[in-house]
Design a protein around this motif. Structure first.
Motif, mmCIF file in Angstrom:
data_model
loop_
_atom_site.group_PDB
_atom_site.id
_atom_site.type_symbol
_atom_site.label_atom_id
_atom_site.label_comp_id
_atom_site.label_asym_id
_atom_site.label_seq_id
_atom_site.Cartn_x
_atom_site.Cartn_y
_atom_site.Cartn_z
ATOM 1 N N ILE A 64 65.609 27.641 -11.490
ATOM 2 C CA ILE A 64 66.028 28.312 -10.915
ATOM 3 C C ILE A 64 66.429 27.005 -9.142
ATOM 4 O O ILE A 64 66.045 26.393 -8.953
ATOM 5 N N LEU A 65 64.595 26.810 -8.912
ATOM 6 C CA LEU A 65 63.546 25.404 -8.022
ATOM 7 C C LEU A 65 64.626 24.540 -8.815
ATOM 8 O O LEU A 65 65.008 23.643 -7.232
ATOM 9 N N PHE A 83 77.777 23.673 -13.403
ATOM 10 C CA PHE A 83 76.691 23.561 -14.433
ATOM 11 C C PHE A 83 75.652 24.477 -14.172
ATOM 12 O O PHE A 83 74.842 24.573 -14.557
ATOM 13 N N ALA A 84 75.070 23.771 -12.768
ATOM 14 C CA ALA A 84 73.780 24.459 -12.096
ATOM 15 C C ALA A 84 74.421 25.780 -11.993
ATOM 16 O O ALA A 84 72.690 26.692 -11.729
ATOM 17 N N TYR A 85 75.427 26.302 -11.112
ATOM 18 C CA TYR A 85 75.338 28.004 -11.019
ATOM 19 C C TYR A 85 75.142 28.346 -12.099
ATOM 20 O O TYR A 85 74.690 29.311 -12.314
ATOM 21 N N ARG A 86 75.902 27.710 -13.870
ATOM 22 C CA ARG A 86 75.649 28.349 -14.756
ATOM 23 C C ARG A 86 74.362 28.560 -14.992
ATOM 24 O O ARG A 86 73.800 29.511 -15.492
ATOM 25 N N MET A 87 73.507 27.869 -14.837
ATOM 26 C CA MET A 87 71.535 27.144 -15.563
ATOM 27 C C MET A 87 71.309 28.658 -14.380
ATOM 28 O O MET A 87 70.630 29.430 -15.300
ATOM 29 N N LYS A 88 71.531 28.819 -13.202
ATOM 30 C CA LYS A 88 71.332 29.265 -12.189
ATOM 31 C C LYS A 88 71.284 30.862 -13.097
ATOM 32 O O LYS A 88 70.410 31.498 -12.946
ATOM 33 N N MET A 89 72.366 30.586 -13.019
ATOM 34 C CA MET A 89 73.270 32.558 -13.197
ATOM 35 C C MET A 89 72.135 32.698 -14.567
ATOM 36 O O MET A 89 71.435 34.309 -14.903
ATOM 37 N N GLN A 90 72.254 32.084 -15.757
ATOM 38 C CA GLN A 90 71.401 32.615 -16.363
ATOM 39 C C GLN A 90 69.976 32.541 -16.721
ATOM 40 O O GLN A 90 69.782 33.679 -16.907
ATOM 41 N N ALA A 91 69.529 32.041 -15.777
ATOM 42 C CA ALA A 91 67.780 32.142 -15.672
ATOM 43 C C ALA A 91 68.436 33.585 -14.482
ATOM 44 O O ALA A 91 67.435 34.439 -15.157
ATOM 45 N N ILE A 92 68.523 34.251 -13.757
ATOM 46 C CA ILE A 92 68.724 35.279 -13.047
ATOM 47 C C ILE A 92 68.594 36.438 -14.167
ATOM 48 O O ILE A 92 67.648 37.534 -14.054
ATOM 49 N N LYS A 93 69.935 36.229 -14.933
ATOM 50 C CA LYS A 93 69.677 36.945 -16.063
ATOM 51 C C LYS A 93 68.849 37.458 -17.309
ATOM 52 O O LYS A 93 68.221 39.065 -16.652
ATOM 53 N N HIS A 94 68.497 35.954 -17.365
ATOM 54 C CA HIS A 94 66.752 36.188 -18.505
ATOM 55 C C HIS A 94 65.949 36.691 -17.320
ATOM 56 O O HIS A 94 64.936 37.886 -18.257
ATOM 57 N N GLN A 95 65.642 36.498 -16.105
ATOM 58 C CA GLN A 95 64.676 37.356 -15.102
ATOM 59 C C GLN A 95 64.735 39.049 -15.215
ATOM 60 O O GLN A 95 63.908 39.322 -15.096
ATOM 61 N N GLY A 96 65.899 38.999 -15.211
ATOM 62 C CA GLY A 96 66.667 40.618 -15.366
ATOM 63 C C GLY A 96 66.322 41.180 -16.310
ATOM 64 O O GLY A 96 66.244 42.683 -16.462
ATOM 65 N N GLN A 117 73.510 30.812 -2.034
ATOM 66 C CA GLN A 117 73.970 29.665 -1.440
ATOM 67 C C GLN A 117 75.421 29.338 -0.117
ATOM 68 O O GLN A 117 75.956 28.605 0.261
ATOM 69 N N GLY A 118 75.539 30.951 0.036
ATOM 70 C CA GLY A 118 76.940 31.673 1.117
ATOM 71 C C GLY A 118 77.345 30.946 1.389
ATOM 72 O O GLY A 118 78.366 31.275 2.184
ATOM 73 N N ILE A 119 77.944 31.192 -0.232
ATOM 74 C CA ILE A 119 79.314 31.493 -0.618
ATOM 75 C C ILE A 119 79.942 32.427 -1.316
ATOM 76 O O ILE A 119 78.656 33.833 -1.559
ATOM 77 N N SER A 120 80.805 32.704 -1.577
ATOM 78 C CA SER A 120 81.591 34.126 -2.712
ATOM 79 C C SER A 120 81.416 34.298 -4.325
ATOM 80 O O SER A 120 80.752 33.495 -4.702
ATOM 81 N N GLY A 121 80.951 35.344 -4.662
ATOM 82 C CA GLY A 121 81.043 35.701 -6.083
ATOM 83 C C GLY A 121 81.389 35.022 -6.672
ATOM 84 O O GLY A 121 81.600 34.202 -7.483
ATOM 85 N N ASP A 122 83.270 34.981 -5.709
ATOM 86 C CA ASP A 122 84.058 34.197 -6.537
ATOM 87 C C ASP A 122 84.385 33.287 -6.862
ATOM 88 O O ASP A 122 84.896 32.498 -8.075
ATOM 89 N N THR A 123 83.712 32.130 -5.994
ATOM 90 C CA THR A 123 83.338 30.731 -5.748
ATOM 91 C C THR A 123 83.014 30.081 -6.783
ATOM 92 O O THR A 123 82.685 29.913 -8.002
ATOM 93 N N VAL A 124 81.481 30.891 -7.155
ATOM 94 C CA VAL A 124 80.798 30.580 -8.061
ATOM 95 C C VAL A 124 81.192 31.142 -9.698
ATOM 96 O O VAL A 124 81.407 30.308 -10.350
ATOM 97 N N ARG A 125 81.779 32.483 -9.782
ATOM 98 C CA ARG A 125 82.570 32.247 -11.114
ATOM 99 C C ARG A 125 83.575 31.795 -11.561
ATOM 100 O O ARG A 125 84.112 31.077 -12.592
ATOM 101 N N ARG A 126 84.318 31.087 -10.511
ATOM 102 C CA ARG A 126 85.318 29.817 -10.561
ATOM 103 C C ARG A 126 84.537 27.967 -11.146
ATOM 104 O O ARG A 126 85.454 27.802 -12.075
ATOM 105 N N TYR A 127 83.657 28.256 -10.358
ATOM 106 C CA TYR A 127 83.095 27.175 -10.948
ATOM 107 C C TYR A 127 82.207 26.582 -12.244
ATOM 108 O O TYR A 127 82.380 25.952 -12.930
ATOM 109 N N ILE A 128 81.919 28.230 -12.527
ATOM 110 C CA ILE A 128 81.435 28.760 -13.725
ATOM 111 C C ILE A 128 82.388 28.337 -15.022
ATOM 112 O O ILE A 128 82.104 27.629 -15.929
ATOM 113 N N ARG A 129 83.303 28.700 -14.341
ATOM 114 C CA ARG A 129 84.365 28.717 -15.053
ATOM 115 C C ARG A 129 84.716 27.678 -16.062
ATOM 116 O O ARG A 129 85.548 27.033 -16.928
#
Length: 190
Positions: A64-65, A83-96, A117-129
């Motif tokens: 995450i850092l 790929f950065a968003y995907r890595m962070k999302m996976q780490a957050i999921k793992h922590q949870g 990041q100050g953006i929408s969840g949809d934007t993150v999902r689009r990038y991860i896709r």
């Protein structure tokens, strides 16, 4: 690149102004979490040491850092962001994973990434896709040959369909528009 050359020159003139963040490596030494570019530039500048802050952290906290540090860079390719968003999302999921099911139902890791990041969840999902694109198509996104929205739609195509599309694009010397990419996605799903 030009940005690295400027960093090397700055480090030669003024030293490293912002310390790296490291964690102890179980096999000895330290693992850099944040500051890889500064470390590389320091080596190119002939410096033997790098100022660093040592922190104890598990793998998820380190990821995450690291991702947060990289996302602060001024120039970031769409593929790097994806790929950065995907890595962070996976780490957050793992922590949870230790979270109760009731809390987990209200918590979406991609929304947590977006909020940071100050953006929408949809934007993150689009990038991860975009991480579902074959490397050649993802390179075309980075090179601005394919726009982000058509690339998102193309990411829903099966890998073999993406390869066929790449061949068609090469023979026609054209890339699909958003509406064409949406139609291709629809045909693929049908």
């Amino acid at each position: 690149d030009e940005e690295m050359a400027k960093t090397v020159e700055s480090i030669r003139d003024f030293g490293v102004l912002t310390p790296a963040i490291v964690r102890p490596d179980p096999d000895g030494g330290y693992e850099i979490i944040s500051g890889h570019r500064r470390h590389h530039a320091s080596e190119l500048a002939g410096k033997e040491t790098l100022p660093a802050i040592v922190r104890e952290m598990d793998d998820d906290a380190a990821i995450i850092l690291m991702v947060d540090s990289n996302l602060q860079r001024e120039t970031l390719l769409p593929s790097e962001r994806a790929f950065a968003y995907r890595m962070k999302m996976q780490a957050i999921k793992h922590q949870g994973k230790a979270t109760s099911p009731q809390v987990a139902a209200k918590f979406r890791s991609d929304d947590a990434v977006a909020k940071d990041q100050g953006i929408s969840g949809d934007t993150v999902r689009r990038y991860i896709r975009l991480t579902n694109l074959i490397p050649e198509l993802l390179d075309m996104v980075d090179e601005k040959k394919i726009a982000l929205n058509p690339a998102y739609e193309l990411s829903f195509l099966k890998k073999e369909e993406q390869v066929d599309l790449l061949d068609a694009m090469d023979s026609e010397q054209a890339t699909p528009s958003l509406s064409q990419a949406q139609r291709l996605k629809k045909y693929s799903q049908e």
